[in-house]
Design an enzyme around this catalytic site. Structure first.
Site, PDB file in Angstrom:
ATOM      1  N   LYS A  15      32.488  39.733  40.717  1.00 10.74           N
ATOM      2  CA  LYS A  15      31.428  39.616  39.704  1.00 10.74           C
ATOM      3  C   LYS A  15      31.010  38.176  39.447  1.00 10.74           C
ATOM      4  CE  LYS A  15      33.199  41.597  36.280  1.00 10.74           C
ATOM      5  NZ  LYS A  15      33.527  41.127  34.941  1.00 10.74           N
ATOM      6  N   ARG A  90      30.901  45.972  28.160  1.00  9.95           N
ATOM      7  CA  ARG A  90      32.143  46.433  28.763  1.00  9.95           C
ATOM      8  C   ARG A  90      32.643  47.714  28.110  1.00  9.95           C
ATOM      9  NH1 ARG A  90      34.420  41.275  30.839  1.00  9.95           N
ATOM     10  NH2 ARG A  90      36.422  41.631  31.827  1.00  9.95           N
ATOM     11  N   ARG A 129      42.960  34.135  43.302  1.00 14.39           N
ATOM     12  CA  ARG A 129      41.761  33.461  42.775  1.00 14.39           C
ATOM     13  C   ARG A 129      42.073  32.069  42.236  1.00 14.39           C
ATOM     14  NH1 ARG A 129      37.829  36.556  38.819  1.00 14.39           N
ATOM     15  NH2 ARG A 129      39.640  36.894  37.497  1.00 14.39           N
ATOM     16  N   ARG A 162      43.535  31.105  36.515  1.00 12.33           N
ATOM     17  CA  ARG A 162      43.379  31.602  35.149  1.00 12.33           C
ATOM     18  C   ARG A 162      44.700  32.130  34.608  1.00 12.33           C
ATOM     19  NH1 ARG A 162      38.135  35.416  34.739  1.00 12.33           N
ATOM     20  NH2 ARG A 162      39.604  36.606  33.500  1.00 12.33           N
ATOM     21  N   ARG A 173      43.984  44.919  32.008  1.00 10.16           N
ATOM     22  CA  ARG A 173      42.535  44.757  32.178  1.00 10.16           C
ATOM     23  C   ARG A 173      41.943  45.927  32.962  1.00 10.16           C
ATOM     24  NH1 ARG A 173      43.018  39.181  34.772  1.00 10.16           N
ATOM     25  NH2 ARG A 173      40.771  39.017  34.980  1.00 10.16           N
TER      26      ARG A 173
END
Ligand code: AMP
Length: 221
Positions: A15, A90, A129, A162, A173
């Site tokens: 995203k 969301r 990531r 992160r 999540r």
């Protein structure tokens, strides 16, 4: 007419990367609730103090907080030229709140790009990531590494991971995604606004797919 895009998909679906591409390509405002909330946490603002525990645990920040925040952003002059919403809405509550806001600002959603992806691939994407602290460019140590480990190709900034990109937080999540976000996607399906993209494909392929979708919408304007 301005192009107003919502991009949806679970954590790790690409995203953020695709949003960076779209907003640069079409010169529209990028509104990422995750980025806005992380900046608020870093600056220790009132919003940040409220949001921190939710972000750290991977839980959703309460709807009323996020809805108010996004209403303010969407009413700004900059959004008149078009906007991309990344990470908002969301929940079904947020989708309905957004509907009210877009009616008020007379700037309806043009299209909802929905990224779909397999769970195993998501886990690899999330744990690998890395993000540039300076310019926000997104890398993956396995799929899209920087030339020099830990250093951004674009600006030389330092890459970081992160704090919520852990296996534990990811589970929360993804759970929130299935329980809360799928109903919001279904809401947009009912309004015939959704285009699905197979996020397992490469970033380059997805950029091409998104480009051809958006060119089509441009033509209709
Ligand atoms: P993201 O960068 O989109 O993965 O978002 C990171 C975190 O910010 C999420 O795990 C939530 O804690 C919070 N967050 C981002 N967007 C929203 C939203 N629309 N509603 C509630 N919480 C959000």
């Amino acid at each position: 007419m301005s192009m107003n895009i919502v991009i949806m998909g679970p954590a790790g679906s690409g995203k953020g990367t695709l949003s960076n591409f779209i907003t640069k390509e079409y010169g529209i405002v990028h509104l990422s609730t995750g980025d806005i909330l992380r900046e608020a946490v870093a600056s220790k603002s009132e919003l940040g103090k409220l949001a921190q525990s939710y972000l750290d645990a991977g839980n959703l920040v309460p709807n009323n907080v996020v809805n108010k925040l996004m209403k303010e952003k969407l009413e700004s002059e900059a959004c008149k030229k078009g906007y991309l919403l990344d990470g908002f809405p969301r929940t079904l509550n947020q989708a309905e709140a957004l509907n009210k806001i877009t009616e008020e600002i007379k700037s309806p959603i043009t299209v909802v790009i929905n990224l779909t992806i397999d769970l195993n691939l998501l886990i690899k994407r999330i744990t690998g990531r890395r993000i540039c602290r300076n310019c926000g460019e997104i890398y993956n140590i396995e799929f899209n590494p920087s030339q020099v480990a830990g250093v951004c190709d674009r600006c030389g900034g330092k890459l970081y991971q992160r704090s919520d990109d852990t296996a534990e937080s990811l589970e929360t999540r993804l759970d929130a995604y299935h329980k809360e976000t799928i109903p919001a996607i279904d809401y947009y399906r009912d309004h015939d606004l959704v285009v699905d993209i197979d996020a397992a494909k490469s970033i380059a392929e997805n950029m091409e797919a998104i480009k051809s979708i958006l060119e089509k919408y441009n033509d209709h304007d």
